[in-house]
Scaffold this motif. Sequence first.
Motif, PDB file in Angstrom:
ATOM      1  N   GLY A  99       3.202 -19.958  -2.004  1.00 15.38           N
ATOM      2  CA  GLY A  99       3.396 -19.309  -0.732  1.00 15.38           C
ATOM      3  C   GLY A  99       3.335 -17.804  -0.901  1.00 15.38           C
ATOM      4  N   LEU A 100       3.342 -17.099   0.226  1.00 11.19           N
ATOM      5  CA  LEU A 100       3.265 -15.637   0.199  1.00 11.19           C
ATOM      6  C   LEU A 100       4.413 -15.040  -0.603  1.00 11.19           C
ATOM      7  CD1 LEU A 100       2.341 -12.820   1.140  1.00 11.19           C
ATOM      8  CD2 LEU A 100       3.604 -13.214   3.272  1.00 11.19           C
ATOM      9  N   GLY A 101       5.635 -15.506  -0.353  1.00  7.66           N
ATOM     10  CA  GLY A 101       6.790 -14.965  -1.059  1.00  7.66           C
ATOM     11  C   GLY A 101       6.707 -15.180  -2.554  1.00  7.66           C
ATOM     12  N   GLU A 102       6.171 -16.335  -2.968  1.00  7.77           N
ATOM     13  CA  GLU A 102       6.067 -16.624  -4.403  1.00  7.77           C
ATOM     14  C   GLU A 102       5.017 -15.741  -5.070  1.00  7.77           C
ATOM     15  OE1 GLU A 102       7.274 -21.358  -4.396  1.00  7.77           O
ATOM     16  OE2 GLU A 102       5.291 -20.721  -3.731  1.00  7.77           O
ATOM     17  N   ILE A 103       3.955 -15.407  -4.352  1.00  5.65           N
ATOM     18  CA  ILE A 103       2.938 -14.520  -4.917  1.00  5.65           C
ATOM     19  C   ILE A 103       3.513 -13.118  -5.115  1.00  5.65           C
ATOM     20  CG2 ILE A 103       0.748 -13.363  -4.424  1.00  5.65           C
ATOM     21  CD1 ILE A 103      -0.203 -15.944  -3.116  1.00  5.65           C
ATOM     22  N   LEU A 104       4.175 -12.598  -4.093  1.00  5.03           N
ATOM     23  CA  LEU A 104       4.785 -11.271  -4.211  1.00  5.03           C
ATOM     24  C   LEU A 104       5.886 -11.267  -5.263  1.00  5.03           C
ATOM     25  CD1 LEU A 104       4.981 -10.304  -0.427  1.00  5.03           C
ATOM     26  CD2 LEU A 104       3.389  -9.408  -2.129  1.00  5.03           C
ATOM     27  N   GLY A 298      -4.979 -11.771   4.989  1.00  2.00           N
ATOM     28  CA  GLY A 298      -3.617 -11.465   5.424  1.00  2.00           C
ATOM     29  C   GLY A 298      -2.722 -11.043   4.280  1.00  2.00           C
ATOM     30  N   ILE A 299      -2.781 -11.759   3.159  1.00  2.00           N
ATOM     31  CA  ILE A 299      -1.942 -11.420   2.002  1.00  2.00           C
ATOM     32  C   ILE A 299      -2.361 -10.077   1.421  1.00  2.00           C
ATOM     33  CG2 ILE A 299      -1.322 -12.105  -0.347  1.00  2.00           C
ATOM     34  CD1 ILE A 299      -1.528 -15.010   0.561  1.00  2.00           C
ATOM     35  N   THR A 300      -3.677  -9.841   1.333  1.00  2.00           N
ATOM     36  CA  THR A 300      -4.170  -8.564   0.813  1.00  2.00           C
ATOM     37  C   THR A 300      -3.758  -7.410   1.711  1.00  2.00           C
ATOM     38  OG1 THR A 300      -6.081  -9.697  -0.167  1.00  2.00           O
ATOM     39  CG2 THR A 300      -6.220  -7.307   0.082  1.00  2.00           C
ATOM     40  N   LEU A 301      -3.873  -7.612   3.038  1.00  2.00           N
ATOM     41  CA  LEU A 301      -3.486  -6.574   3.987  1.00  2.00           C
ATOM     42  C   LEU A 301      -1.990  -6.284   3.903  1.00  2.00           C
ATOM     43  CD1 LEU A 301      -4.157  -4.704   6.364  1.00  2.00           C
ATOM     44  CD2 LEU A 301      -3.783  -6.658   7.899  1.00  2.00           C
ATOM     45  N   LEU A 302      -1.186  -7.325   3.849  1.00  4.33           N
ATOM     46  CA  LEU A 302       0.263  -7.137   3.762  1.00  4.33           C
ATOM     47  C   LEU A 302       0.642  -6.410   2.477  1.00  4.33           C
ATOM     48  CD1 LEU A 302       3.087  -7.619   4.891  1.00  4.33           C
ATOM     49  CD2 LEU A 302       3.086  -9.851   3.741  1.00  4.33           C
ATOM     50  N   THR A 303      -0.004  -6.767   1.381  1.00  3.88           N
ATOM     51  CA  THR A 303       0.262  -6.079   0.117  1.00  3.88           C
ATOM     52  C   THR A 303      -0.100  -4.607   0.220  1.00  3.88           C
ATOM     53  OG1 THR A 303      -0.197  -8.121  -1.110  1.00  3.88           O
ATOM     54  CG2 THR A 303      -0.222  -6.061  -2.352  1.00  3.88           C
ATOM     55  N   GLY A 304      -1.235  -4.312   0.859  1.00  5.49           N
ATOM     56  CA  GLY A 304      -1.631  -2.918   1.049  1.00  5.49           C
ATOM     57  C   GLY A 304      -0.644  -2.147   1.901  1.00  5.49           C
ATOM     58  N   VAL A 305      -0.151  -2.780   2.970  1.00  9.90           N
ATOM     59  CA  VAL A 305       0.834  -2.114   3.830  1.00  9.90           C
ATOM     60  C   VAL A 305       2.123  -1.840   3.062  1.00  9.90           C
ATOM     61  CG1 VAL A 305       2.306  -2.425   5.863  1.00  9.90           C
ATOM     62  CG2 VAL A 305      -0.115  -3.048   5.969  1.00  9.90           C
ATOM     63  N   ILE A 306       2.581  -2.827   2.293  1.00 12.22           N
ATOM     64  CA  ILE A 306       3.827  -2.656   1.534  1.00 12.22           C
ATOM     65  C   ILE A 306       3.690  -1.537   0.511  1.00 12.22           C
ATOM     66  CG2 ILE A 306       5.361  -3.757  -0.145  1.00 12.22           C
ATOM     67  CD1 ILE A 306       4.870  -6.400   1.314  1.00 12.22           C
ATOM     68  N   THR A 307       2.602  -1.550  -0.257  1.00 13.19           N
ATOM     69  CA  THR A 307       2.427  -0.528  -1.293  1.00 13.19           C
ATOM     70  C   THR A 307       2.203   0.851  -0.689  1.00 13.19           C
ATOM     71  OG1 THR A 307       0.070  -1.137  -1.426  1.00 13.19           O
ATOM     72  CG2 THR A 307       1.568  -2.145  -3.026  1.00 13.19           C
ATOM     73  N   THR A 308       1.526   0.918   0.468  1.00 10.98           N
ATOM     74  CA  THR A 308       1.327   2.211   1.134  1.00 10.98           C
ATOM     75  C   THR A 308       2.650   2.787   1.618  1.00 10.98           C
ATOM     76  OG1 THR A 308      -0.913   1.595   1.824  1.00 10.98           O
ATOM     77  CG2 THR A 308       0.159   3.394   3.016  1.00 10.98           C
ATOM     78  N   LEU A 309       3.472   1.946   2.241  1.00 13.83           N
ATOM     79  CA  LEU A 309       4.783   2.407   2.701  1.00 13.83           C
ATOM     80  C   LEU A 309       5.650   2.838   1.528  1.00 13.83           C
ATOM     81  CD1 LEU A 309       5.595  -0.226   5.483  1.00 13.83           C
ATOM     82  CD2 LEU A 309       4.933   2.164   5.791  1.00 13.83           C
ATOM     83  N   LEU A 310       5.598   2.075   0.444  1.00 17.37           N
ATOM     84  CA  LEU A 310       6.387   2.425  -0.738  1.00 17.37           C
ATOM     85  C   LEU A 310       5.922   3.753  -1.321  1.00 17.37           C
ATOM     86  CD1 LEU A 310       8.569   1.628  -2.764  1.00 17.37           C
ATOM     87  CD2 LEU A 310       6.850   0.290  -4.005  1.00 17.37           C
ATOM     88  N   SER A 311       4.607   3.945  -1.387  1.00 13.87           N
ATOM     89  CA  SER A 311       4.074   5.208  -1.897  1.00 13.87           C
ATOM     90  C   SER A 311       4.507   6.374  -1.002  1.00 13.87           C
ATOM     91  CB  SER A 311       2.541   5.149  -1.953  1.00 13.87           C
ATOM     92  OG  SER A 311       2.102   4.174  -2.873  1.00 13.87           O
ATOM     93  N   GLY A 312       4.458   6.156   0.312  1.00 12.89           N
ATOM     94  CA  GLY A 312       4.873   7.207   1.229  1.00 12.89           C
ATOM     95  C   GLY A 312       6.340   7.584   1.068  1.00 12.89           C
ATOM     96  N   LEU A 313       7.179   6.566   0.860  1.00 16.26           N
ATOM     97  CA  LEU A 313       8.607   6.837   0.667  1.00 16.26           C
ATOM     98  C   LEU A 313       8.874   7.638  -0.602  1.00 16.26           C
ATOM     99  CD1 LEU A 313      10.142   3.376   1.700  1.00 16.26           C
ATOM    100  CD2 LEU A 313      10.231   5.541   2.982  1.00 16.26           C
ATOM    101  N   ILE A 314       7.989   7.511  -1.582  1.00 12.61           N
ATOM    102  CA  ILE A 314       8.167   8.245  -2.842  1.00 12.61           C
ATOM    103  C   ILE A 314       7.540   9.630  -2.763  1.00 12.61           C
ATOM    104  CG2 ILE A 314       7.587   8.259  -5.299  1.00 12.61           C
ATOM    105  CD1 ILE A 314       7.658   5.176  -5.180  1.00 12.61           C
ATOM    106  N   VAL A 315       6.301   9.694  -2.245  1.00 15.26           N
ATOM    107  CA  VAL A 315       5.538  10.943  -2.276  1.00 15.26           C
ATOM    108  C   VAL A 315       5.993  11.923  -1.199  1.00 15.26           C
ATOM    109  CG1 VAL A 315       3.236  11.940  -2.021  1.00 15.26           C
ATOM    110  CG2 VAL A 315       3.530   9.811  -3.298  1.00 15.26           C
ATOM    111  N   LEU A 316       6.264  11.429  -0.003  1.00 11.37           N
ATOM    112  CA  LEU A 316       6.570  12.322   1.116  1.00 11.37           C
ATOM    113  C   LEU A 316       7.773  13.233   0.861  1.00 11.37           C
ATOM    114  CD1 LEU A 316       5.827  13.236   3.929  1.00 11.37           C
ATOM    115  CD2 LEU A 316       7.239  11.386   4.862  1.00 11.37           C
ATOM    116  N   PRO A 317       8.915  12.726   0.385  1.00 12.33           N
ATOM    117  CA  PRO A 317      10.038  13.647   0.138  1.00 12.33           C
ATOM    118  C   PRO A 317       9.712  14.734  -0.877  1.00 12.33           C
ATOM    119  CG  PRO A 317      10.799  11.373   0.157  1.00 12.33           C
ATOM    120  CD  PRO A 317       9.310  11.321   0.145  1.00 12.33           C
TER     121      PRO A 317
END
Length: 403
Positions: A99-104, A298-317
């Motif tokens: 499932g999606l959760g198991e892949i992540l 869908g899984i690829t898109l969700l992974t991209g969204v998660i990693t983009t948000l995570l990168s933003g939370l690190i880089v932006l500050p």
Amino acid sequence: MNDSPGWATPGSSPSDGEGSPGTQPPAGGSGTDSKWSAEQPPPGQWSSPTPGHTPPNPQQPPAPQPGAGWGSYGTGPQNGWGAHTQAVKPGVIPLRPLGLGEILDGAVSTMRKHWRAVLPITLIVAVVVQLASVLTQKYLFADLVVDASSSGPGKEELESFGSLVGVSALDGFIQLVGSIVATAMLTMIFSRAVLGHGSSIGAAWREARPQLLRLFGLTLLLGIGSAVLFTVLVLPGALAGQAALAILGGLAALGVILWLWIKFALASPALMLEQTTVRKAFVRSSKLVKGSWWRIFGITLLTGVITTLLSGLIVLPLTVVGGLVFGGGLEGMADGTGATSWGYLISTGIGGVIALTITMPVQAGVTVLLYVDQRIRREALDLELARAAGIENYGTATPPTGG
């Protein structure tokens, strides 16, 4: 397949006209679908189809025997690959459709359990990539000549623009090579993690090195093909001076490119783990993605969204702090002088290093585990993985006795 991290196709691939070893074509099937498993249960329902059979406690999988190697499994009606009694978990994922959760979770678990091999690889690549980016911004953009008072581009502006294009291309090439090397080595580490085996940087490099040039060629083909397709569909409208036609062509090109990128999303792990050629890797990815395009998208898109948000939370500050402290505040950032100061560039570079170090293995891990999941669903790869992990008699079931 062998018990090394590089998996060869079990038997012949569907594209070769044969099914997986030890499997029978589904009854009544036809075409290529008859060569793949049509009886894999959905995630979470991996149980024996034998009536009256009680699966053993999932917390107590069959203990591997020393030297058991590949193990064995039967091929009769009760002992084929369709007779799984449980989903064991020798490594970071259970050996069943995921499932999606198991892949992540599998991607994150590999980072956590094998961080000594994963993080140094991504850290080195991230440092090299960010260093090239920082130097480009410092010594190129600071010297870029832009004279807004002149009506046309002058000689100095053209020379500056040419330098910008050249150095930017070099920067992009460095990033491309770094990402390819990291992806290749991470693929090998994740393949071992699926089996519950550890890895090292040296071992990952030795296993990935023979396929690096092919992976580089595969990546270039995807990039060049996308650029050519976009140009072909946009150029007629642009040459005709029809903006609407050019925009329509661009939208059509983006749609086709997206479809092709997902269609060939599993070519990279197929190339590395099956030790195949670039052409066969594209064919393998196309076969594995067929019928599952939207799920993989869908899984690829969700992974991209998660990693983009995570990168933003690190880089932006760090970017904001660098601009306010080292970049002359809002005034310095507005006139562009702050964006080329060493303090600002180093601050944003540190943020980029941290973000890439964390997100790169997540993206690579999701791609590898999607490849594993599709092969489990279609080729019963879980049998090969179980035997490679030393699990004896996995996939066999004893017929119930009368009574």
